[in-house]
Design an enzyme around this catalytic site. Structure first.
Site, PDB file in Angstrom:
ATOM      1  N   SER A 124      -1.037  -6.192   1.148  1.00 16.84           N
ATOM      2  CA  SER A 124      -0.535  -5.479   2.309  1.00 16.84           C
ATOM      3  C   SER A 124       0.414  -4.362   1.871  1.00 16.84           C
ATOM      4  O   SER A 124       1.332  -4.584   1.094  1.00 16.84           O
ATOM      5  CB  SER A 124       0.174  -6.481   3.208  1.00 16.84           C
ATOM      6  OG  SER A 124       0.685  -5.799   4.302  1.00 16.84           O
ATOM      7  N   GLY A 125       0.181  -3.182   2.347  1.00 16.67           N
ATOM      8  CA  GLY A 125       1.063  -2.047   2.031  1.00 16.67           C
ATOM      9  C   GLY A 125       0.645  -1.288   0.786  1.00 16.67           C
ATOM     10  O   GLY A 125       1.329  -0.370   0.358  1.00 16.67           O
ATOM     11  N   THR A 129      -5.411   1.164   4.270  1.00 16.36           N
ATOM     12  CA  THR A 129      -5.725   1.873   5.513  1.00 16.36           C
ATOM     13  C   THR A 129      -5.668   3.376   5.286  1.00 16.36           C
ATOM     14  O   THR A 129      -6.513   4.123   5.770  1.00 16.36           O
ATOM     15  CB  THR A 129      -4.745   1.445   6.612  1.00 16.36           C
ATOM     16  OG1 THR A 129      -4.808   0.030   6.710  1.00 16.36           O
ATOM     17  CG2 THR A 129      -5.099   2.067   7.932  1.00 16.36           C
ATOM     18  N   ASN A 174       4.888  -3.763   5.031  1.00 22.38           N
ATOM     19  CA  ASN A 174       4.313  -2.459   5.362  1.00 22.38           C
ATOM     20  C   ASN A 174       4.731  -2.094   6.784  1.00 22.38           C
ATOM     21  O   ASN A 174       4.608  -2.899   7.693  1.00 22.38           O
ATOM     22  CB  ASN A 174       2.782  -2.568   5.250  1.00 22.38           C
ATOM     23  CG  ASN A 174       2.085  -1.251   5.558  1.00 22.38           C
ATOM     24  OD1 ASN A 174       2.731  -0.268   5.948  1.00 22.38           O
ATOM     25  ND2 ASN A 174       0.774  -1.231   5.396  1.00 22.38           N
ATOM     26  N   SER A 177       1.354  -2.065   9.097  1.00 24.00           N
ATOM     27  CA  SER A 177       0.412  -3.038   8.542  1.00 24.00           C
ATOM     28  C   SER A 177      -0.700  -3.328   9.548  1.00 24.00           C
ATOM     29  O   SER A 177      -0.443  -3.568  10.724  1.00 24.00           O
ATOM     30  CB  SER A 177       1.176  -4.305   8.207  1.00 24.00           C
ATOM     31  OG  SER A 177       0.290  -5.255   7.715  1.00 24.00           O
ATOM     32  N   SER A 178      -1.934  -3.279   9.043  1.00 23.78           N
ATOM     33  CA  SER A 178      -3.045  -3.606   9.947  1.00 23.78           C
ATOM     34  C   SER A 178      -3.078  -5.119  10.089  1.00 23.78           C
ATOM     35  O   SER A 178      -3.167  -5.827   9.097  1.00 23.78           O
ATOM     36  CB  SER A 178      -4.366  -3.121   9.350  1.00 23.78           C
ATOM     37  OG  SER A 178      -4.173  -1.934   8.635  1.00 23.78           O
ATOM     38  N   GLY A 406      -4.935  -7.475   3.234  1.00 24.72           N
ATOM     39  CA  GLY A 406      -4.790  -7.802   1.821  1.00 24.72           C
ATOM     40  C   GLY A 406      -4.089  -9.131   1.666  1.00 24.72           C
ATOM     41  O   GLY A 406      -3.496  -9.644   2.616  1.00 24.72           O
ATOM     42  N   GLU A 408      -1.528 -11.864   1.166  1.00 21.10           N
ATOM     43  CA  GLU A 408      -0.201 -11.782   1.774  1.00 21.10           C
ATOM     44  C   GLU A 408       0.584 -13.063   1.523  1.00 21.10           C
ATOM     45  O   GLU A 408       0.056 -14.147   1.716  1.00 21.10           O
ATOM     46  CB  GLU A 408      -0.400 -11.606   3.292  1.00 21.10           C
ATOM     47  CG  GLU A 408       0.616 -10.730   3.952  1.00 21.10           C
ATOM     48  CD  GLU A 408       0.171 -10.422   5.377  1.00 21.10           C
ATOM     49  OE1 GLU A 408       0.035  -9.244   5.705  1.00 21.10           O
ATOM     50  OE2 GLU A 408      -0.061 -11.355   6.158  1.00 21.10           O
TER      51      GLU A 408
HETATM   52  N1  LIG Z   1      -2.332   8.031  -0.600  1.00 21.37           N
HETATM   53  C1  LIG Z   1      -1.160   7.915  -0.011  1.00 21.37           C
HETATM   54  N2  LIG Z   1      -0.343   8.980   0.043  1.00 21.37           N
HETATM   55  C2  LIG Z   1       0.850   8.888   0.627  1.00 21.37           C
HETATM   56  N3  LIG Z   1       1.323   7.767   1.182  1.00 21.37           N
HETATM   57  C3  LIG Z   1       0.570   6.648   1.172  1.00 21.37           C
HETATM   58  C4  LIG Z   1      -0.723   6.674   0.572  1.00 21.37           C
HETATM   59  N4  LIG Z   1      -1.237   5.456   0.699  1.00 21.37           N
HETATM   60  C5  LIG Z   1      -0.320   4.710   1.354  1.00 21.37           C
HETATM   61  N5  LIG Z   1       0.770   5.401   1.638  1.00 21.37           N
HETATM   62  C6  LIG Z   1       2.003   4.934   2.328  1.00 21.37           C
HETATM   63  O1  LIG Z   1       2.010   3.555   2.320  1.00 21.37           O
HETATM   64  C7  LIG Z   1       2.049   3.007   3.613  1.00 21.37           C
HETATM   65  C8  LIG Z   1       1.200   1.762   3.694  1.00 21.37           C
HETATM   66  O2  LIG Z   1      -0.169   2.086   3.509  1.00 21.37           O
HETATM   67  P1  LIG Z   1      -1.322   1.325   4.291  1.00 21.37           P
HETATM   68  O3  LIG Z   1      -2.559   2.040   4.006  1.00 21.37           O
HETATM   69  O4  LIG Z   1      -0.969   1.122   5.699  1.00 21.37           O
HETATM   70  O5  LIG Z   1      -1.331  -0.043   3.570  1.00 21.37           O
HETATM   71  P2  LIG Z   1      -2.342  -1.257   3.764  1.00 21.37           P
HETATM   72  O6  LIG Z   1      -3.352  -0.823   4.747  1.00 21.37           O
HETATM   73  O7  LIG Z   1      -2.874  -1.504   2.405  1.00 21.37           O
HETATM   74  O8  LIG Z   1      -1.510  -2.360   4.217  1.00 21.37           O
HETATM   75  C9  LIG Z   1       1.525   4.107   4.512  1.00 21.37           C
HETATM   76  O9  LIG Z   1       2.087   4.004   5.789  1.00 21.37           O
HETATM   77  C10 LIG Z   1       1.988   5.338   3.780  1.00 21.37           C
HETATM   78  O10 LIG Z   1       3.334   5.620   4.132  1.00 21.37           O
HETATM   79 MG   LIG Z   2      -3.791  -1.578   6.515  1.00 22.43          MG
END
Ligand SMILES: Nc1ncnc2c1ncn2[C@@H]1O[C@H](COP(=O)(O)OP(=O)(O)O)[C@@H](O)[C@H]1O
Ligand SMILES: [Mg+2]
Length: 1042
Positions: A124-125, A129, A174, A177-178, A406, A408
């Protein structure tokens, strides 16, 4: 291959930086882990990640897997220009990027016509996404699309904010977080145009609606509505802007998140809903549902002394019934009582205080959860394949995009974490199977012997969870349905009974001393592939059962809110079959998902989180090592490297390295495989270092490849030189040819023109000659077509000759002879010319000459042919005066006063009687003739008084001035002798204006002497001039013979 820049290396050497993958390895680490020298060393692996991360290079390949490290900051590497750069470019050609992966998958789909999927995993994070959004954006922007598909593209992009508002929440890991799993299929037609999409959602974390851990939030949409909704909306929903007033929003004690702007989120949500095609009525009903969940949270119960439960918050309940469109009394009843059916009879029994609270929460979760599913259905409708779909179906393919929760681990992990981690476990299983399988398949298709690799297969853990009858899920299901007093703890006991001794399962009771200390009595521990997780069994049964009392369902079925009515189907009440338990449902949906994924060609994005603090630039090695381990990256690498580190299609390999061998450079004409063999033999590869497959070459160690790469690097200047030389030669040759051709063209044109001109000139000349001859023959005839040219020519040439030979002076009498036709014109021209010359001559005469001329003209009129002394006088100029002023006595001048002497001359005066000669000066003034003797004025004759002037016709110098006798002032006429008689007479006559009074006497001259007497002057010719008194008292003048 393009040269990008010159750069000074760390070692100070200037070298060319290529965009090529293999040479960029010495820039920052290696950009493909497969090329890592020490592939067994986790430290080297992490060091490579760290070095690249600190240089903001967040992407690294591992074969076809993309490893991505969350930068936690905007890197500006996602612009349209970046998309453009990665479009159509081969995977390894430029630096690793999520766009490269997206593009590669897309092209693979187009060329192989096989369905693809991109699996994004990570905890997660870690950025799953975000990665999925980037991929979606890439397809939306860079895939070809026609007009009709513009709306699909918008819907695709806009589905994200809607799903994020309703399905994402801030967690400790996060901020966004989804809390649901998402699998999206994008459908493309045979041309590669996106034509539709479909979303599958997995297990929304419903418990979050009613409870959040400390520091976490409920779903974004609640906060967005309160922050961004209009006053009217809030008024209609009876909501207050302050989230602290809602019990469902205060559990985590975290109303705001610094990285999220709820107001903007709300705006984006509203816009997205309208783009996707939600009607105003639907949006309103959706808001009613969200509002009702908040009001439900604030619905409180009281307990009477007899144990009866009742609703204490009447107002909330009223609003709630309004918003849900249900009957108030029925709802109150359903919240505080349950209906039981025993032996076909319905019984109503009251709920306890706790049961009522649980029923309320269950209702809130059910309403929210089912609404979420409804939302996904709505979005799917707008994304559905356009048209009847048949035209697209032929030859169309899909790309699936999986962004699922992911792995967790929290302080307290419950049923949700159990499901989530189970899902991760399954995906890992899939990953292992697919990568190993594809690796194996590749070796098989290439005909290279497969070498087995040691890796951890997590199938045992999957079995532990999902196996029929023996797995945790089965046991949980059984416990839920078994008669008797089942509870969470009894479930735990059952687990211990059944699974005790399993290597990946521990409880407090089963554990040894050390583990026991960290395990609670109500906990069990699973040793996941990704790490150990302690699950608290509390709530497992309820959450799995996911029951909503029948009476509540009944009330909801009656709702006038269409969404609620749609979500709670009446059929559900009639259906006697037990619905599947939550965990089983989840397991089944996962199984289906795995089948879907297995049927496609996978690509992987493995996301890594560099630190837990969501901070940019921090690389927490311990954390990363943990993820690298449980993502199985090392194993994956080992599998890739077990046999051969590097493999490439013959064509690509030959294309790149052919300059290193004279036989393959510049073009290899034969079979590709043979070309590669020739090349590697020339390079001195040992047999154990490589293997030739059917279409690929396999190289065992990166070192071999690096050596070759270094040779290529060293060879590059030579190649560049060769290319340069041949290019320059080619260019110059082409230039020379161009110039030569141009010269020939110009030459031909010029020669042609010259010849044409000469021919024309000859023709014209012949013509001319002919006309002239003809004209000459007919020259005496009437002017006409036969002779016009000749005559014109003759005239013209006469005029031209004339112009050149005009007489230059009045005295020049020459004149060319004109042709007969021009005789008259010639004469007129001659006169004109003469007049013109005369006029010019006159204009050029100076004033004093004019005066001279005037006087000469007068003299000529008076004396020409009359007097003998005239002809000799013509040549002599008349002078202004013959007496300079100094010869005139000053006294005379004074006496004359203002009268100016204009002419003076010395004369001899003869007395009237004795004719005695006396020298005198004769002066002419403006008005009179003055006769002066030295200092005395002897006589003054006013011009008026001058009667006439007489001279002889001979060459003597005598002149006689006749005066008026009545003027007694005058003495008598004057007889004078003077050397310049012509000049003096002319001057006197002109000044006195008496020209017609001049008399040239043929014989003697009579003149009046004093006292009315008359004198006579006789003239004769002789050898000498002599003046003397003659006979009869006449003056006898002998003039010299001429
Ligand atoms: N490629 C990226 N560039 C900039 N910031 C990112 C990138 N990937 C993730 N982040 C930062 O990390 C945070 C969490 O990413 P997210 O995709 O929501 O995580 P996950 O879906 O894996 O839990 C996002 O809100 C963003 O602020
Ligand atoms: Mg996500």
């Amino acid at each position: 291959m393009r040269y990008q820049a010159r750069e000074v290396g760390v070692d100070g050497r200037v070298r060319l930086v290529l965009e090529g993958a293999l040479t960029a390895r010495d820039r920052v680490g290696v950009q493909d882990f497969v090329l890592l020298e020490n592939f067994n060393s986790e430290a080297a692996f992490i060091e490579n990640l760290r070095r690249r991360f600190t240089e903001n290079l967040i992407y690294t390949y591992m074969g076809s897997v993309l490893v991505s490290v969350n930068p936690y900051k905007d890197l500006e590497i996602y612009s349209p220009q970046h998309m453009e750069r990665y479009r159509g470019v081969s995977y390894y050609e430029i630096s690793p990027h999520i766009y490269a992966l997206s593009d590669n998958t897309y092209r693979a789909m187009k060329t192989s016509r096989r369905d693809q999927c991109i699996l994004i995993s990570g905890e997660s994070g870690a950025g799953k996404t975000e990665a999925s959004k980037k991929i979606l954006l890439y397809y939306a922007v860079s895939c070809p699309a026609h007009q009709r598909m513009a709306s699909l593209r918008d819907c695709l992009l806009q589905s994200t904010p809607v799903l994020e508002a309703f399905g994402n929440a801030k967690t400790l890991r996060n901020d966004n977080s989804s809390r649901f799993g998402k699998y999206m299929d994008i459908q493309f037609d045979f041309r590669g145009v996106p034509v539709g999409a479909h979303i599958l959602n997995y297990l929304l974390e419903k418990s979050r609606v009613v409870h959040q851990n400390h520091g976490e939030r409920n779903y974004h949409v609640f906060y967005q509505l309160l922050e961004g909704g209009t006053e009217e909306q809030l008024l209609h929903l009876h909501l207050d802007r302050n989230p602290q007033k809602y019990l469902y929003l205060v559990k985590g004690n975290c109303p705001r998140v610094s990285s999220m702007n709820d107001k903007n989120g709300w705006k984006a949500l509203v816009k997205a809903l309208s783009v996707i095609g939600f009607t105003e009525g639907e949006v309103q009903e959706l808001l009613d549902v969200i509002g009702s969940v908040l009001h439900l949270g604030n619905t409180q119960f009281g307990e009477e002394e007899d144990g009866q439960t009742y609703v204490t918050t009447e107002m909330e309940l009223k609003t709630l019934t309004q918003l849900l469109g249900v009957d108030g009394a029925a709802l109150t009843e359903a919240l505080t009582h349950k209906k039981l059916t025993a032996n076909g009879e319905e019984m109503i029994s009251p709920l306890t205080f706790e049961q009522a609270g649980a029923a309320r929460d269950a209702l809130a979760q059910a309403v929210y959860g089912r609404t979420f599913t409804w939302l996904v259905e709505k979005i799917n409708q707008s994304l559905a394949l356009q048209g009847d779909g048949t035209s697209c179906r032929d030859g169309s393919s899909v790309i699936g995009l999986l962004d699922i929760y992911g792995f967790e681990v929290f302080q307290h992990n419950s049923f949700e974490q159990f499901c989530i981690n189970y899902c991760s476990e399954k995906l890992q299983q899939l990953f292992i199977e697919l990568t190993l399988r594809s690796e194996q398949e590749e070796y098989e298709t290439e005909g290279v012997a497969w070498e087995p690799v040691q890796y951890f297969d997590n199938k045992v853990i999957c079995d532990l969870i999902e196996e029929k009858h023996k797995g945790i899920i089965s046991i949980l299901d059984e416990e839920c349905v078994r008669p008797g007093e089942a509870c969470d703890l009894s479930f735990l006991e059952k687990l211990e009974d059944t699974l005790g001794g399993h290597a990946h399962f521990v409880t407090h009771k089963l554990a040894n001393g050390k583990t026991r200390r960290v395990l609670g009595r109500e906990e069990f521990r699973l040793l996941h592939y990704a790490g150990e997780v302690n699950y608290t069994v509390t709530g497992f049964l309820d959450k799995n059962n996911d029951t909503l009392y029948r009476s509540l369902k009944e009330v909801m079925c009656q709702s006038t809110n269409h969404i609620v009515e749609h979500c709670f189907r009446r059929g559900e009440l009639v259906d006697q079959k037990r619905p599947e338990m939550a965990a089983t449902q989840f397991k089944n949906s996962l199984t289906k998902l795995m089948e879907t994924l297995m049927s496609k060609e996978p690509s992987y994005v493995r996301c890594i989180k560099p630190n837990d603090a969501k901070q940019p630039g921090r690389f927490d090695e311990v954390l990363v090592r943990h993820q690298v381990k449980y993502l199985g990256l090392m194993e994956n690498l080992r599998v890739r490297r077990a046999g051969f580190a590097y493999r490439r299609h013959f064509e690509a390999f030959l294309q790149r390295y052919k300059p290193l061998c004279p036989e393959t450079w510049p073009v290899w004409q034969g079979e590709l495989a043979e070309g590669v063999s020739t090349l590697v033999q020339y390079l001195g590869y040992k047999p154990e270092e490589y293997k030739m497959g059917r279409s690929k070459i396999f190289i065992r160690l990166p070192k071999t490849l690096f050596t070759t790469e270094d040779e290529l690097e060293a060879k590059k200047p030579d190649i560049a030189l060769i290319l340069q030389t041949s290019w320059r030669g080619y260019r110059e040759r082409a230039k020379y040819k161009r110039i030569r051709n141009a010269v020939i063209v110009i030459q031909a044109a010029w020669r042609g023109m010259k010849a044409r001109r000469r021919a024309r000139r000859r023709r014209d000349a012949a013509d001319l000659i002919r006309r002239l001859i003809k004209g000459f023959i007919h020259r005496h005839e009437e002017y006409g077509p036969d002779n016009d040219y000749f005559l014109d020519h003759v005239r013209c040439s006469f005029l031209k000759t004339l112009r050149r030979n005009l007489p230059r002076s009045v005295l020049d009498k020459s004149w060319p002879t004109p042709p007969p036709a021009l005789t008259q014109a010639s004469e007129e021209l001659r006169q004109l010319n003469m007049r013109n010359m005369v006029r010019k001559f006159c204009l050029a005469i100076l004033p004093e000459w004019r005066k001279q001329m005037d006087q000469k003209v007068v003299a000529s009129e008076l004396f020409r042919g009359q007097k003998d002394s005239y002809p000799p006088s013509v040549a002599a100029l008349f002078l202004g005066t013959r007496l300079e002023s100094e010869h005139i006595n000053l006294k005379v001048v004074q006496t004359l006063g203002s009268e100016k002497v204009q002419y003076g001359v010395s004369v001899i005066k003869y007395d009237r009687r004795g004719f005695k000669p006396r020298p005198r000066q004769l002066l002419l003034t403006g008005s009179a003739i003055i006769l002066v003797e030295k200092t005395k004025i002897k006589q003054r004759i006013d011009y008026d008084a001058l009667r006439g002037i007489s001279v002889s016709r001979l060459s003597d110098g005598i002149l006689v001035l006749h005066v008026l006798c009545e003027d007694n002032k005058q003495k008598a006429d004057l007889v004078l002798l003077c050397d310049h008689v012509i000049e003096v007479v002319t001057k006197v006559a002109m000044m006195a204006n008496k020209v017609d009074q001049v008399n040239v006497s043929q014989g003697s001259i009579r003149f009046s002497a004093a006292r009315s007497k008359e004198g006579v002057v006789d003239f004769t010719r002789g050898p000498e001039l002599k003046v003397a008194k003659g006979k009869h008292g006449h003056l006898l003048v002998t003039a010299r013979q001429v």
